[in-house]
Design a protein around this motif. Structure first.
Motif, mmCIF file in Angstrom:
data_model
loop_
_atom_site.group_PDB
_atom_site.id
_atom_site.type_symbol
_atom_site.label_atom_id
_atom_site.label_comp_id
_atom_site.label_asym_id
_atom_site.label_seq_id
_atom_site.Cartn_x
_atom_site.Cartn_y
_atom_site.Cartn_z
ATOM 1 N N GLY A 124 124.308 56.713 -88.248
ATOM 2 C CA GLY A 124 124.915 56.957 -89.545
ATOM 3 C C GLY A 124 125.282 58.403 -89.798
ATOM 4 N N ARG A 125 125.059 59.264 -88.804
ATOM 5 C CA ARG A 125 125.460 60.666 -88.948
ATOM 6 C C ARG A 125 126.917 60.850 -88.551
ATOM 7 N NH1 ARG A 125 121.632 64.723 -89.669
ATOM 8 N NH2 ARG A 125 119.432 64.125 -89.401
ATOM 9 N N CYS A 126 127.442 62.006 -88.883
ATOM 10 C CA CYS A 126 128.788 62.392 -88.492
ATOM 11 C C CYS A 126 128.678 63.389 -87.332
ATOM 12 C CB CYS A 126 129.516 63.033 -89.674
ATOM 13 S SG CYS A 126 131.277 63.252 -89.394
ATOM 14 N N TYR A 127 129.332 63.095 -86.234
ATOM 15 C CA TYR A 127 129.302 63.960 -85.059
ATOM 16 C C TYR A 127 130.641 64.687 -84.921
ATOM 17 C CZ TYR A 127 124.886 61.783 -83.855
ATOM 18 O OH TYR A 127 123.583 61.361 -83.886
ATOM 19 N N TRP A 148 139.232 72.486 -79.856
ATOM 20 C CA TRP A 148 139.852 71.627 -80.859
ATOM 21 C C TRP A 148 138.815 70.602 -81.287
ATOM 22 C CZ3 TRP A 148 145.065 72.971 -81.544
ATOM 23 C CH2 TRP A 148 145.581 73.837 -80.562
ATOM 24 N N GLN A 149 138.639 70.433 -82.603
ATOM 25 C CA GLN A 149 137.547 69.594 -83.075
ATOM 26 C C GLN A 149 138.007 68.538 -84.079
ATOM 27 O OE1 GLN A 149 134.581 72.407 -84.542
ATOM 28 N NE2 GLN A 149 133.633 72.517 -82.519
ATOM 29 N N ALA A 150 137.275 67.421 -84.066
ATOM 30 C CA ALA A 150 137.508 66.337 -85.023
ATOM 31 C C ALA A 150 136.173 65.667 -85.320
ATOM 32 C CB ALA A 150 138.496 65.313 -84.467
ATOM 33 N N ALA A 162 135.229 54.382 -81.613
ATOM 34 C CA ALA A 162 135.934 55.374 -82.431
ATOM 35 C C ALA A 162 137.208 55.777 -81.700
ATOM 36 C CB ALA A 162 135.045 56.592 -82.658
ATOM 37 N N LYS A 163 138.332 55.761 -82.410
ATOM 38 C CA LYS A 163 139.616 56.169 -81.839
ATOM 39 C C LYS A 163 140.134 57.365 -82.622
ATOM 40 C CE LYS A 163 140.801 51.531 -80.213
ATOM 41 N NZ LYS A 163 141.794 50.431 -80.250
ATOM 42 N N ILE A 164 140.287 58.481 -81.938
ATOM 43 C CA ILE A 164 140.687 59.733 -82.584
ATOM 44 C C ILE A 164 142.020 60.195 -81.998
ATOM 45 C CG2 ILE A 164 139.914 62.028 -83.289
ATOM 46 C CD1 ILE A 164 137.156 61.229 -82.084
ATOM 47 N N PRO A 165 143.099 60.134 -82.758
ATOM 48 C CA PRO A 165 144.377 60.660 -82.255
ATOM 49 C C PRO A 165 144.256 62.146 -81.911
ATOM 50 C CG PRO A 165 144.705 59.352 -84.241
ATOM 51 C CD PRO A 165 143.220 59.557 -84.109
ATOM 52 N N LEU A 166 144.874 62.554 -80.830
ATOM 53 C CA LEU A 166 144.835 63.971 -80.455
ATOM 54 C C LEU A 166 145.388 64.849 -81.568
ATOM 55 C CD1 LEU A 166 145.930 63.879 -76.704
ATOM 56 C CD2 LEU A 166 143.633 64.202 -77.623
ATOM 57 N N ALA A 167 146.328 64.311 -82.347
ATOM 58 C CA ALA A 167 146.927 65.076 -83.438
ATOM 59 C C ALA A 167 145.919 65.407 -84.532
ATOM 60 C CB ALA A 167 148.102 64.310 -84.032
ATOM 61 N N ARG A 168 144.781 64.683 -84.561
ATOM 62 C CA ARG A 168 143.791 64.936 -85.592
ATOM 63 C C ARG A 168 142.854 66.092 -85.222
ATOM 64 N NH1 ARG A 168 139.915 60.087 -87.118
ATOM 65 N NH2 ARG A 168 141.944 59.003 -87.210
ATOM 66 N N TYR A 169 142.839 66.489 -83.964
ATOM 67 C CA TYR A 169 141.987 67.603 -83.542
ATOM 68 C C TYR A 169 142.565 68.923 -84.058
ATOM 69 C CZ TYR A 169 139.229 64.698 -80.364
ATOM 70 O OH TYR A 169 138.384 63.757 -79.828
ATOM 71 N N LEU A 170 141.716 69.719 -84.702
ATOM 72 C CA LEU A 170 142.153 70.985 -85.280
ATOM 73 C C LEU A 170 141.663 72.161 -84.439
ATOM 74 C CD1 LEU A 170 141.369 70.280 -89.057
ATOM 75 C CD2 LEU A 170 143.563 70.045 -87.873
ATOM 76 N N PRO A 171 142.470 73.222 -84.334
ATOM 77 C CA PRO A 171 142.023 74.398 -83.579
ATOM 78 C C PRO A 171 140.874 75.089 -84.299
ATOM 79 C CG PRO A 171 144.065 74.883 -84.750
ATOM 80 C CD PRO A 171 143.811 73.414 -84.925
ATOM 81 N N THR A 172 139.851 75.475 -83.556
ATOM 82 C CA THR A 172 138.675 76.105 -84.162
ATOM 83 C C THR A 172 138.270 77.350 -83.383
ATOM 84 O OG1 THR A 172 137.114 74.777 -82.853
ATOM 85 C CG2 THR A 172 137.826 73.874 -84.980
ATOM 86 N N GLY A 200 126.892 69.190 -93.590
ATOM 87 C CA GLY A 200 128.332 68.965 -93.487
ATOM 88 C C GLY A 200 128.639 67.597 -92.917
ATOM 89 N N GLY A 201 129.924 67.355 -92.670
ATOM 90 C CA GLY A 201 130.343 66.076 -92.125
ATOM 91 C C GLY A 201 131.125 65.246 -93.124
ATOM 92 N N ALA A 202 131.385 64.022 -92.750
ATOM 93 C CA ALA A 202 132.188 63.135 -93.590
ATOM 94 C C ALA A 202 131.396 62.675 -94.808
ATOM 95 C CB ALA A 202 132.639 61.922 -92.784
#
Length: 225
Positions: A124-127, A148-150, A162-172, A200-202
């Protein structure tokens, strides 16, 4: 003349068929395994890190477990907000752990894919999913990889893809989002990581210090379009 036209048309049709076959044959598969946690050999591809490197008291482990349904990886540990009294580092916060892959042999090319997928069973955590790419944006004196993180919310107890579009990854940069126009280069991926913070997290996700545990079956790249 009609015979000539027939021969030319037959030649053109044969060329089109050959070209179509070659293009289809060269098309990469719709999915590509990046990591598969099906044996203890997989552990050699990863290393752990945590705030303990800077005086924090969090801890983590990564192991392979076997069951009737096969093998999987378990990333688990404890998140602590406390800092060791004899810490030499002037840190204002602690409470993070991560597992990072060792650098690939060169790099992997995911330019033909648009999504990262993970099969997980969590708590139940956000990773945080991180992709490291070759440093082609920063100055020559800046040797760190681009990251790049999401966020990845992992529901409790049940397997979840979990499916994460590459476009959702943000530069960090060191965990903070960079406010700059940057574009990921998916053809030069050097490694990946999965981490967790105590805070933090969702919205709605479990947070705070304490134990964490996420089970991993595989990580893939998908072509969904």
């Amino acid at each position: 003349m009609s015979k000539l036209r027939t021969l030319v048309q037959a030649s053109l049709n044969a060329t089109k068929k050959a070209f179509a076959w070659n293009v289809e044959d060269l098309m990469p598969p719709a999915e590509r395994y990046i990591f598969n946690f099906n044996s203890k050999e997989e552990l050699k591809k990863w290393h752990l890190y945590s705030d303990s490197e800077y005086g924090g008291l969090s801890s983590a482990s990564l192991e392979i477990t076997e069951s009737e349904n096969g093998s999987s990886g378990i990333f688990s540990g404890n998140l602590s907000l406390d800092v060791s009294e004899d810490s030499k580092w002037n840190i204002t916060r602690s409470g993070f752990c991560g597992m990072r892959s060792k650098k690939f042999d060169g790099y992997i090319d995911l330019d033909s894919y648009d999504t990262i997928a993970m099969k997980l069973k969590g708590d139940g955590r956000c990773y945080i999913s991180t992709i490291y790419t070759e440093n082609w944006v920063n100055s020559p004196g800046q040797q760190e990889d681009n990251s790049w993180q999401a966020f990845v919310f992992v529901p409790k107890d049940n397997w979840y893809i979990a499916k994460i579009p590459l476009a959702r990854y943000l530069p960090t940069w060191r965990g903070n989002v960079i406010d700059a126009e940057m574009e990921m280069n998916p053809s030069r991926i050097l490694g990946m990581s999965l981490s967790v913070n105590a805070e933090g997290g969702a919205p709605g996700a479990k947070s705070g210090p304490g134990d964490f545990r996420v089970e991993l079956d595989w990580i893939k790249a998908l072509r969904t379009q």
